[in-house]
Each structure stands twice: as C-alpha cells, then as structure tokens.
Write a protein that holds these residues in place. Structure first.
Motif, PDB file in Angstrom:
ATOM      1  N   LYS A   1     102.697 -22.297  22.726  1.00 22.17           N
ATOM      2  CA  LYS A   1     103.143 -22.921  23.968  1.00 22.17           C
ATOM      3  C   LYS A   1     103.284 -24.431  23.814  1.00 22.17           C
ATOM      4  N   LYS A   2     102.399 -25.038  23.046  1.00 26.12           N
ATOM      5  CA  LYS A   2     102.432 -26.498  22.841  1.00 26.12           C
ATOM      6  C   LYS A   2     103.591 -26.919  21.951  1.00 26.12           C
ATOM      7  N   GLY A   3     103.991 -26.014  21.028  1.00 29.47           N
ATOM      8  CA  GLY A   3     105.004 -26.392  20.053  1.00 29.47           C
ATOM      9  C   GLY A   3     104.392 -27.014  18.820  1.00 29.47           C
ATOM     10  N   SER A   4     103.226 -26.509  18.435  1.00 33.58           N
ATOM     11  CA  SER A   4     102.513 -26.983  17.252  1.00 33.58           C
ATOM     12  C   SER A   4     102.006 -25.762  16.504  1.00 33.58           C
ATOM     13  N   VAL A   5     101.351 -25.990  15.370  1.00 31.92           N
ATOM     14  CA  VAL A   5     100.784 -24.870  14.613  1.00 31.92           C
ATOM     15  C   VAL A   5      99.275 -25.017  14.586  1.00 31.92           C
TER      16      VAL A   5
ATOM     17  N   ALA B  42      95.421 -25.393  13.377  1.00 32.99           N
ATOM     18  CA  ALA B  42      94.756 -26.045  12.258  1.00 32.99           C
ATOM     19  C   ALA B  42      94.087 -25.022  11.348  1.00 32.99           C
ATOM     20  N   ARG B  43      93.695 -23.884  11.900  1.00 31.50           N
ATOM     21  CA  ARG B  43      93.038 -22.841  11.114  1.00 31.50           C
ATOM     22  C   ARG B  43      94.008 -22.191  10.134  1.00 31.50           C
ATOM     23  N   LYS B  44      93.436 -21.658   9.045  1.00 30.35           N
ATOM     24  CA  LYS B  44      94.249 -20.998   8.021  1.00 30.35           C
ATOM     25  C   LYS B  44      94.537 -19.538   8.339  1.00 30.35           C
ATOM     26  N   ASP B  45      93.775 -18.932   9.246  1.00 30.73           N
ATOM     27  CA  ASP B  45      93.853 -17.486   9.461  1.00 30.73           C
ATOM     28  C   ASP B  45      94.594 -17.102  10.738  1.00 30.73           C
ATOM     29  N   ALA B  46      95.469 -17.985  11.235  1.00 33.63           N
ATOM     30  CA  ALA B  46      96.204 -17.707  12.470  1.00 33.63           C
ATOM     31  C   ALA B  46      97.209 -16.578  12.266  1.00 33.63           C
ATOM     32  N   ASP B  47      97.705 -16.044  13.378  1.00 30.95           N
ATOM     33  CA  ASP B  47      98.657 -14.934  13.354  1.00 30.95           C
ATOM     34  C   ASP B  47     100.083 -15.474  13.182  1.00 30.95           C
ATOM     35  N   LYS B  48     100.604 -15.353  11.989  1.00 33.04           N
ATOM     36  CA  LYS B  48     101.919 -15.907  11.650  1.00 33.04           C
ATOM     37  C   LYS B  48     103.029 -15.357  12.525  1.00 33.04           C
ATOM     38  N   THR B  49     102.909 -14.127  12.989  1.00 37.34           N
ATOM     39  CA  THR B  49     103.994 -13.480  13.742  1.00 37.34           C
ATOM     40  C   THR B  49     104.251 -14.154  15.088  1.00 37.34           C
ATOM     41  N   LEU B  50     103.324 -14.983  15.542  1.00 42.65           N
ATOM     42  CA  LEU B  50     103.478 -15.634  16.847  1.00 42.65           C
ATOM     43  C   LEU B  50     104.343 -16.884  16.784  1.00 42.65           C
ATOM     44  N   TYR B  51     104.694 -17.327  15.590  1.00 36.76           N
ATOM     45  CA  TYR B  51     105.369 -18.622  15.419  1.00 36.76           C
ATOM     46  C   TYR B  51     106.811 -18.400  14.957  1.00 36.76           C
ATOM     47  N   LYS B  52     107.755 -18.782  15.825  1.00 35.79           N
ATOM     48  CA  LYS B  52     109.171 -18.504  15.605  1.00 35.79           C
ATOM     49  C   LYS B  52     109.961 -19.808  15.445  1.00 35.79           C
ATOM     50  N   GLY B  53     111.182 -19.674  14.910  1.00 40.10           N
ATOM     51  CA  GLY B  53     112.062 -20.821  14.779  1.00 40.10           C
ATOM     52  C   GLY B  53     111.452 -21.898  13.901  1.00 40.10           C
ATOM     53  N   TYR B  54     111.496 -23.134  14.369  1.00 36.29           N
ATOM     54  CA  TYR B  54     110.919 -24.226  13.598  1.00 36.29           C
ATOM     55  C   TYR B  54     109.437 -23.987  13.343  1.00 36.29           C
TER      56      TYR B  54
ATOM     57  N   GLU C 130      83.422 -29.823  31.933  1.00 34.56           N
ATOM     58  CA  GLU C 130      84.525 -30.710  32.302  1.00 34.56           C
ATOM     59  C   GLU C 130      85.253 -31.108  31.018  1.00 34.56           C
ATOM     60  N   VAL C 131      86.504 -30.685  30.907  1.00 36.59           N
ATOM     61  CA  VAL C 131      87.309 -30.954  29.718  1.00 36.59           C
ATOM     62  C   VAL C 131      88.324 -32.045  30.041  1.00 36.59           C
ATOM     63  N   PHE C 132      88.209 -33.146  29.334  1.00 40.46           N
ATOM     64  CA  PHE C 132      89.024 -34.341  29.584  1.00 40.46           C
ATOM     65  C   PHE C 132      90.138 -34.417  28.542  1.00 40.46           C
ATOM     66  N   SER C 133      91.386 -34.502  28.981  1.00 45.54           N
ATOM     67  CA  SER C 133      92.510 -34.565  28.055  1.00 45.54           C
ATOM     68  C   SER C 133      93.674 -35.292  28.713  1.00 45.54           C
ATOM     69  N   TRP C 134      94.768 -35.393  27.969  1.00 41.11           N
ATOM     70  CA  TRP C 134      96.029 -35.882  28.553  1.00 41.11           C
ATOM     71  C   TRP C 134      97.112 -34.802  28.473  1.00 41.11           C
ATOM     72  N   TRP C 135      96.692 -33.563  28.420  1.00 46.12           N
ATOM     73  CA  TRP C 135      97.631 -32.443  28.350  1.00 46.12           C
ATOM     74  C   TRP C 135      98.134 -32.077  29.742  1.00 46.12           C
ATOM     75  N   THR C 136      99.145 -32.778  30.195  1.00 46.24           N
ATOM     76  CA  THR C 136      99.718 -32.531  31.517  1.00 46.24           C
ATOM     77  C   THR C 136     101.213 -32.245  31.461  1.00 46.24           C
ATOM     78  N   GLY C 137     101.849 -32.457  30.314  1.00 49.59           N
ATOM     79  CA  GLY C 137     103.284 -32.272  30.188  1.00 49.59           C
ATOM     80  C   GLY C 137     103.678 -30.833  29.914  1.00 49.59           C
ATOM     81  N   PRO C 138     104.982 -30.578  29.897  1.00 47.86           N
ATOM     82  CA  PRO C 138     105.478 -29.225  29.602  1.00 47.86           C
ATOM     83  C   PRO C 138     104.976 -28.749  28.239  1.00 47.86           C
ATOM     84  N   GLY C 139     104.649 -27.499  28.116  1.00 44.62           N
ATOM     85  CA  GLY C 139     104.160 -26.941  26.859  1.00 44.62           C
ATOM     86  C   GLY C 139     102.673 -27.158  26.703  1.00 44.62           C
ATOM     87  N   GLU C 140     102.235 -28.417  26.670  1.00 41.15           N
ATOM     88  CA  GLU C 140     100.810 -28.687  26.461  1.00 41.15           C
ATOM     89  C   GLU C 140      99.974 -28.234  27.657  1.00 41.15           C
ATOM     90  N   ALA C 141     100.486 -28.442  28.874  1.00 42.82           N
ATOM     91  CA  ALA C 141      99.763 -27.974  30.061  1.00 42.82           C
ATOM     92  C   ALA C 141      99.703 -26.448  30.078  1.00 42.82           C
TER      93      ALA C 141
END
Length: 436
Positions: free
Chosen positions: A356-360, A362-374, A44-55
């Motif tokens: 999808k969330k509009g964030s980057v 926390a890990r250093k080894d993420a795939d840079k090509t997936l992040y566009k614009g801002y 059971e994962v408890f969060s407040w991620w219900t809005g656009p992007g985060e959901a």
C-alpha cells in the motif's frame, strides 16, 4: 558504512563483529529488557504517515495490531505536512518536555543520533534477539543501522533513492538508445537532448532534490565501497576521486532548469511523464505518483509515458532509506510500545503495509507474490545475492542532522555561485566539523 565507530558523532555503522557481540550481550540483559512499566493498555504511535498510500498502509498495520492485541487501545498520533518536518518539530518539543509517545517514526540510521545521544530512545538488541530479527533482516542493513554496537530502531520499509526516470520518446528524438549506464554516458545523453530537442534534459525541483542528485552522482562515480567510506571516520573528501565526481556534478547541473527551486519533487518528476523533460533522478516513491489514480496520482503508463533504471553508474547498488520505529525512554505504555514494534517488524505487518505504501519490506522473508510492477523489480533487487547497499545521506542513513544541514548549506551556495572548488572545500569542512 561498515567500519569502526571511533568518537565521530556520525560513525553510525559499527563493525559487524562488534555489533554481533554487543547484540549478544544485550540479549542477556540489554537496555530494553526488564519489567518496568509494562503497561499494554494503550499505545500511541507517532508518525507522519498521513498521505495517500502511507496512511492506507498504517491503517492496515493498525487493524492487524488490534486483531493480535485486542486489549490494547491504538492511538494514531500522525501529523501531516512537510514530509515529516512538522512532525519532527512537535516530537522534539514533546521529548524535551519528557512527554514522549510510546513509539515514534524516524529514518533508520544516523538521523536518530540526536535522540540516542540525548538518551531519548532505548537500544533494541534484546527485542531483536527475542524476536529473531537478526536473521530476518539483511546483514548489511543491520551493519548500517548499528551505532556503537547497538540497534535503536525497527525498519518497516525500504525505499530506493538511486532511480532514474526517463521519457522514452524524448530519448528517441535525441538519438539516445536507452538509459545511460555511467555518469559519462549520462552527460553525453544530456548534451544530446539539449542539442537535438527543445526539452529540458534533467528536471530538478526544490533545493533538496539537488542534494539528492549529489548523492547519486557521488555513488555513480565512486562506487558503493568508496561512497560508503565517505561517511567513516577520517574520510578524505578532498581526494581526486571526489573532485572528479563534483566536477561531473557541476557539469550535470548545467542541464537542469533555471527555475528549479520554484517546484518540489512532484513537479520535477511530472515534467518527465508530461513530455517536458528527458530525465529525473528521484526515489522510487515517484513510481506511485506516476501510476496512481487521481487526485493524488497521475495515471501514467509504464513503458509509454516513462521508463526507469538505476541512476547512472549505480546498477548493482541499492541506495536505501527506511522508515523505522523506536522505543522512547519513559514511554508511558512500554508494553504497548513493544507490542507495536513486534507488529511493525513482523512478516505479516510488513506485507500488509508495504504494497500500500509503495515500498518493499526490510525483511528477507516477505511474500514476493504481493509485489507487482515496479515493486516486483525493487523486491528482486533488494533481495538479489551480491547486491551492495549504500545509505542515502539525504534521507537520514549516513549523516547526522548537523552534517545533513551543513551539506545542504554547501549545495545551496553552490547553486548560486557554481564554484566547484568552494563546494568541495565546504564538504571537507562539513565532515571535519561533524567529527569534532
């Protein structure tokens, strides 16, 4: 917040050396080890991620989790409303009644102190060691989420708090050449907008946006090291440097809207892209709001309707906040919880969630090509060699909930009386009260 922990309730960043030693000890048999309640049948994962992007991001994590853990039932216990306020109230009741979810969302940093001191969440140092996370996350980040040598949460995303959003047309009309690079330049630009246009110089929303502005002015005037030092034991909130920053804050507030309290951050940010206000200082979640499609986004265009820059005086510093997940003591399905934490901390999971969330990530080894614009800009800034990290006190990194509330009360009184000396005195008292 790198420094000694002392006995202060909110001394949340232990010295790097003690953190490393404690992590090593925990890896050999820390609080999160053992075989007790290894039930993996459900999580059971408890969060407040219900809005656009985060959901949408949570749904992507859920799908990947279920693919990797086919025998585990995933229960989404997200609660909407109040930017997490309602969810945290429900969570507090569940924890008090010893009915915890298997894992719950919380802002990484001092916001988790109440749970730690109440013995409601477990340290995750063994989990970090088993999954090689200490090398995956930036060292500065680990230092700033370490409490008395232990780490209690897994950061999933990173948002940047110190962003300036501005309307290029209004600045042109005011004779301002571009984004102000210092607090002094910012005040000059605000004055020019007021004198040469009929626009609002700086849009402000509900009271918390004034707290958010305060942390940005403190960082802009003091710099990352001195700002971070404010949250260490024995910090001097009565210093001339803090007085100067609060004097600037008092001046900046003069250029905000009188009716600011009637709207939240969205309304204040929207004023910029609608051509009604020159500047707004807000976290980078504003970008998704500006550029997203209706009904939740405004469909505005970068470089036409708005531009962005680090808030004045903060270039080279990333004022961060992070959503993270915890391991509650007494989690009904401990095995499921650990599997979820593994998903949330993984490269694959973070690369599924953050675009999808509009964030980057926390890990250093993420795939840079997936992040566009801002997000491409934010990704590069987060991973830039030599970048300095400063925790956002308003968004849970540096200040405990009590200290956070005391600062908010001081700012609320200041917005009524505009008495800078009383504001500084109240901030001094807030720090002392937290240390007791």
């Amino acid at each position: 917040m790198l420094g000694r922990t002392g006995n202060r309730k909110t001394a949340f960043a232990a010295m790097a050396l003690s953190g490393v030693l404690a992590a090593s000890a925990a890896a050999c048999g820390g609080g999160d080890g053992g075989d007790k309640n290894s039930d993996k049948s459900e999580v059971e994962v408890f969060s407040w991620w219900t809005g656009p992007g985060e959901a949408d991001g949570l749904a992507a994590l859920k799908a990947d989790f279920e693919k990797k853990n086919p025998g585990t039932k995933f229960t989404n216990a997200a609660i909407a409303g109040g930017s997490g306020t309602q969810a945290q109230a429900v969570l507090a009741s569940r924890l008090q009644n010893r009915k915890p979810p298997d894992s719950f969302q919380g802002h990484a940093g001092a916001e988790l102190l109440d749970y730690i001191k109440a013995g409601q969440i477990e340290p995750l140092d063994s989990f970090y060691a088993e999954n090689n996370l200490k090398s995956a996350y930036p060292e500065q980040l680990l230092q700033q989420i370490t409490y008395q040598g232990k780490i209690y949460s897994v950061p999933v995303d990173i948002h940047r708090s110190n962003m300036l959003w501005y309307n290029p047309s209004i600045l042109k009309d005011a004779g301002v050449s571009g984004a102000p690079k210092s607090i002094a330049d910012f005040i000059t630009a605000l004055k020019a907008v007021k004198e040469k246009t009929k626009k609002v110089p700086l849009s402000l929303g509900a009271q918390w946006t004034a707290d958010h502005l305060l942390e940005n002015v403190l960082l802009g005037d003091l710099g990352a090291d001195a700002y971070n030092a404010l949250w260490k034991p024995g910090a001097d909130w009565s210093s001339p440097a803090v007085t100067k920053a609060l004097t600037d804050y008092t001046e900046i507030i003069k250029y905000t809207t009188a009716e600011a309290a009637s709207t939240d951050w969205q309304g204040a940010a929207k004023a910029v892209v609608d051509g009604k206000a020159a500047f707004n200082i807000m976290g980078d979640w504003a970008y998704g709001y500006f550029t997203g499609t209706a009904p939740n986004g405004l469909g505005k265009k970068l470089d036409t309707d708005f531009k962005y820059a680090p808030s004045p005086g903060t270039d080279g510093t990333y004022m961060w906040l992070s959503d993270s997940f915890t391991l509650p003591k007494g989690a009904p399905h401990r095995g499921g919880a650990l599997a979820w934490l593994k998903e949330a901390s993984s490269k694959e999971g973070q690369d599924l969630f953050n675009p999808k969330k509009g964030s980057v990530p926390a890990r250093k080894d993420a795939d840079k090509t997936l992040y566009k614009g801002y997000l491409e800009y934010a990704f590069n800034e987060w991973n830039k060699p030599g970048v300095k990290l400063a925790g956002s006190f308003w968004h849970g990194v540096n200040a405990s909930k009590k200290w956070h509330t005391d600062i908010d009360t001081a700012v609320g009184l200041f917005l009524q009386n505009k008495d800078m000396a009383k504001l500084q005195s109240a901030l001094v008292d807030a720090a002392k009260n937290d240390a007791e």
